[in-house]
Design a protein around this motif. Structure first.
Motif, short mmCIF file in Angstrom:
data_model
loop_
_atom_site.label_atom_id
_atom_site.label_comp_id
_atom_site.label_asym_id
_atom_site.label_seq_id
_atom_site.Cartn_x
_atom_site.Cartn_y
_atom_site.Cartn_z
N UNK A 1 11.16 5.00 -2.15
CA UNK A 1 10.24 4.44 -1.15
C UNK A 1 10.54 4.99 0.23
N UNK A 2 11.82 5.14 0.56
CA UNK A 2 12.20 5.69 1.87
C UNK A 2 11.74 7.14 2.01
N UNK A 3 11.87 7.94 0.93
CA UNK A 3 11.41 9.34 0.97
C UNK A 3 9.89 9.40 1.15
N UNK A 4 9.20 8.46 0.47
CA UNK A 4 7.74 8.43 0.59
C UNK A 4 7.32 8.09 2.02
N UNK A 5 8.02 7.12 2.64
CA UNK A 5 7.69 6.76 4.02
C UNK A 5 7.93 7.94 4.96
N UNK A 6 9.01 8.66 4.73
CA UNK A 6 9.32 9.81 5.60
C UNK A 6 8.31 10.93 5.41
N UNK B 1 0.84 -1.20 0.00
CA UNK B 1 0.00 0.00 0.00
C UNK B 1 0.88 1.26 0.00
N UNK B 2 0.77 2.11 -1.03
CA UNK B 2 1.62 3.32 -1.10
C UNK B 2 1.27 4.36 -0.05
N UNK B 3 0.14 4.21 0.62
CA UNK B 3 -0.27 5.22 1.62
C UNK B 3 0.13 4.86 3.04
N UNK B 4 0.77 3.72 3.23
CA UNK B 4 1.18 3.28 4.56
C UNK B 4 2.69 3.50 4.71
N UNK B 5 3.12 4.36 5.61
CA UNK B 5 4.55 4.67 5.72
C UNK B 5 5.41 3.45 6.04
N UNK B 6 4.95 2.60 6.94
CA UNK B 6 5.75 1.42 7.30
C UNK B 6 5.90 0.49 6.11
N UNK B 7 4.84 0.37 5.29
CA UNK B 7 4.92 -0.48 4.10
C UNK B 7 5.97 0.07 3.13
#
Length: 740
Positions: free
Chosen positions: A717-722, A691-697
């Motif tokens: 992906x790391x930038x998106x999570x942050x 899921x792109x909306x879940x930071x842990x994912x």
């Protein structure tokens, strides 16, 4: 021709020159091996991108502590303990393709200790340093062998050491990286024997003698078990050189022999503690590797004599060599004593009788034969069947005895002027012939394709050679040729080779897939109907091959039968689903589960079948029950991958049941587990679906992409999570570490 009298003891300078000359000769002979890649067992032990082979990860990641606690061929229980050889591979792997740990923040995100994280391998290992190491070890071993023979005379040392340095039967040991096991064991064994002789000559062994003998023997034993007969080998040399009787020799050096036996017992206790058994067992040896494992003791004895004939031929007339001597490369080897076996036994007895008569004047003759017999005994199948019928690597150590025997025989001939000329010219001719044979043999071992092509030409009766020849055709995407070769393998194996049926079924499946791809591109109804028929025929052919695989599983070791039956049943079920025979597939699975109720793999396939039949609630129930069972069972090498797959199926079932929260939890668990199991392919495939909306994912996805060598995707992906959760320090740390 020889200016130095034969009986004149060589000076120290001459001895050093002789040792250096033999070492240079050995290195020159081994130079062509530097152009080889990773061939045959090299891939399985050192380098293969396969999550099912944990030993590859221990080597590539340099997990030195774990290497000391596992068997050779880990996770397969082969009963072999060779940690020094594996350590040498790991050290070189790290030097040529270093592995770096995942970012430190990954441990907190995955919820595991930092030491449990997999590593990222930077590039692929270069095979040349591995081959350089083998070359140097062979050169040093040749010099040590020459030093061992020197007490019998400088001419036997020159002839024997030179023959050992360039013997064509050693090419496989030098060219295959895994031949280092034999190289190290023989090198350390020869060093221990040389120090044993120094202790005998000294009369009163000093501390450095004890330390040197014990350490060298220990290192040889943890390189390969072949050097285990060292106390008996030392006795054979002592007896020949002492001129006394065997009992007198035994009494004089009892302390040394007792000490060496103590080192051997210590290693047996160590391997028993690590592996759970004290000696290798033949229970895990497939019939296809050694047909002597399934015969009675008397027939095995006759077969051992037949193999002895093969070993003697390889040592005395090495003009036809092969990388494989498994079933049925040597026809009739397990069907009683052959003419060649009888001739080998007769020749051995005659040679022993003549050597016994000349033992006082020419002790090297008897010492050489005894050395060969004692060194060859552990792999002769006389005491117990070993993991392979015959291999050229297995005679690397025993060949020292033959070289000593031939060197002493040459010394006997060179007692006259004419004899010296004859020996000199003959020796030069033999060396030249060995280099010529090496010139044709080394190119055959440059790759798997060339190795198995030469093997089927040299041993056309070998089922295993044809099987591996098939793999080469599959790598080249030549399915038609692969099908021809696998049929030859199946014919030679006579129904005893379950792995060959597995590959045969895979070929039929791939042929069906090609036909299926063509169906989508044609518009003619007639041609499409014909392609439909061919598609179904290819699938039916694959099904019949998997049925045969189940029947052939009885010829596999007991520990492997279940896995073969599982593999065949699972693949047959998948084909039945493709043919829309769902009830038949369900019935097959029910029968399989009844036979193997603890098989998680059958649960996985049944869950997939239920998802195919649009019964997600049944699939979820099956997976949940299997997960609970796994949590209660002790972990093993397959449980981690099973948990990952079951979690992914649970996520799929939950999404079909519109349970989004459960789907996110289980999909995240699946990727986490795949990462920890070092299954890079599954981890990245599933990570792309998180899921792109879940930071842990997204953080877990970044770890998966990083492990797969995709730095840009990992940083994104790391930038998106942050960005999704800027307040979580774990995501900030991961993003910062990946950015660096």
């Amino acid at each position: 021709m020889f200016e130095v009298p034969i009986d004149t003891p060589p000076t120290l300078r001459v001895q050093c020159a002789l040792l250096v000359g033999v070492a240079v000769l050995a290195a020159s002979f081994a130079l062509p091996s530097l152009s080889s890649g990773f061939v045959f067992d090299d891939d399985f032990i050192i380098y293969q991108d396969d999550p099912g082979r944990p030993l590859n990860h221990l080597v590539s990641e340099g997990r030195y502590g774990e290497i000391l606690t596992v068997s050779y061929w880990y996770p397969r229980d082969a009963g072999l303990y060779r940690p020094l050889s594996i350590l040498s591979f790991a050290i070189q792997y790290q030097a040529s393709a270093p592995a770096v740990p995942l970012p430190e923040a990954s441990a907190r995100i995955l919820g595991v200790p930092a030491e449990d994280l997999p590593a990222i391998t930077l590039g692929t290992p270069d095979p040349r340093p591995f081959h350089w190491a083998n070359l140097l070890i062979h050169a040093v071993t040749s010099a040590l062998v020459t030093a061992l023979i020197l007490p019998f005379g400088w001419l036997p040392a020159l002839i024997g050491g030179g023959l050992f340095a360039v013997h064509p039967v050693h090419i496989e040991t030098i060219s295959l990286v895994v031949g280092r096991c034999d190289l190290l064991a023989t090198a350390f064994g020869a060093l221990a024997l040389w120090m044993h002789r120094r202790a005998v000559v000294a009369g009163r062994p000093r501390a450095w003698h004890w330390v040197g003998i014990g350490l060298a023997f220990f290192l040889g034993l943890v390189s390969k078990e072949a050097i285990a007969p060292l106390p008996a080998l030392a006795f054979s040399l002592d007896w020949a050189l002492s001129g006394a009787g065997p009992w007198v020799t035994l009494k004089r050096q009892a302390r040394l022999y007792g000490f060496e036996l103590g080192v051997l017992v210590a290693i047996l206790l160590l391997r028993g503690w690590v592996l759970g058994d004290f000696v290798p067992s033949a229970n895990n040896v497939p019939v296809i590797d050694n047909p002597l494992v399934e015969v009675d003791a008397l027939t095995r004895f006759a077969g051992a004599l037949n193999v002895l004939a093969l070993a003697m031929t390889s040592l005395l007339w090495p003009v036809s060599q092969s990388i494989d001597y498994s079933f049925d490369a040597v026809p009739g080897v397990a069907q009683g004593l052959s003419t060649s076996g009888l001739l080998a036994l007769t020749a051995t007895l005659i040679a022993l009788a003549l050597a016994w008569r000349a033992r006082r004047e020419r002790p090297g003759l008897l010492a050489g034969l005894l050395f060969f017999a004692l060194a060859y005994l552990p792999v002769s199948h006389l005491l117990f069947p070993t993991g392979t019928l015959f291999g050229e690597r297995t005679v690397y150590l025993p060949s020292i005895g033959i070289c000593l025997f031939l060197g002493t025989a040459a010394d006997c001939v060179a007692r006259s002027a004419a004899g010296r000329w004859l020996v000199g010219i003959g020796f030069v001719a033999v060396l030249a012939g060995c280099f010529v044979l090496g010139g044709s043999r080394y190119p055959e071992l440059r790759s798997d394709i060339t190795a198995w092509q030469s093997s089927v030409e040299a041993r056309p009766g070998s089922a295993k050679a044809w099987f591996n020849h098939t793999i080469g055709a599959m790598k080249a995407d030549d399915l038609e040729e692969a099908d021809v070769r696998i049929e030859r393998a199946l014919k030679q194996a006579a129904g005893r080779y379950p792995r060959a049926f597995d590959i045969a079924g895979d070929i039929a499946q791939r042929q069906a897939a090609e036909i299926d791809a063509r169906r989508d591109t044609v518009e003619s109804p007639e041609l499409r109907a014909e392609l439909d028929r061919l598609f179904r025929a290819a699938l039916e052919k694959a099904i019949s091959r998997f049925d045969s695989m189940i029947e052939a599983a009885e010829f596999a070791p007991k520990e492997q039968r279940k896995s073969f039956i599982e593999e065949a049943t699972v693949r047959k079920t998948e084909l039945l689903v493709l043919l829309d025979r769902i009830p038949a597939a369900a019935q097959l699975l029910d029968q399989a589960v009844e036979r193997f109720p603890d098989s998680v793999r059958f649960v996985v396939v049944r869950a997939r079948l239920e998802l195919e039949r649009r019964h997600p609630e049944r699939a979820a129930r099956l997976c949940a029950e299997a997960l609970r069972r796994l949590e209660k069972s002790p972990p093993d090498r397959t449980s981690g991958r099973a948990i990952a797959t079951l979690s992914y199926l649970l996520a799929d079932a939950a999404s079909r049941l519109d349970d989004g929260d459960s789907a996110r939890v289980y999909s995240l668990q699946a990727v986490r587990r795949a990462i920890l199991e070092r299954d890079v392919s599954l981890a990245t495939t599933w990570a792309e679906q998180l899921d792109p909306s879940v930071p842990e994912a997204q953080a877990v996805a970044a770890i998966a992409f990083s492990l797969a060598g995709k730095p840009e995707a990992a940083r994104e992906s790391a930038r998106r999570a942050r960005a999704l959760d800027p307040d979580d320090p774990r995501f900030r740390a991961l993003s910062n570490e990946l950015s660096r």
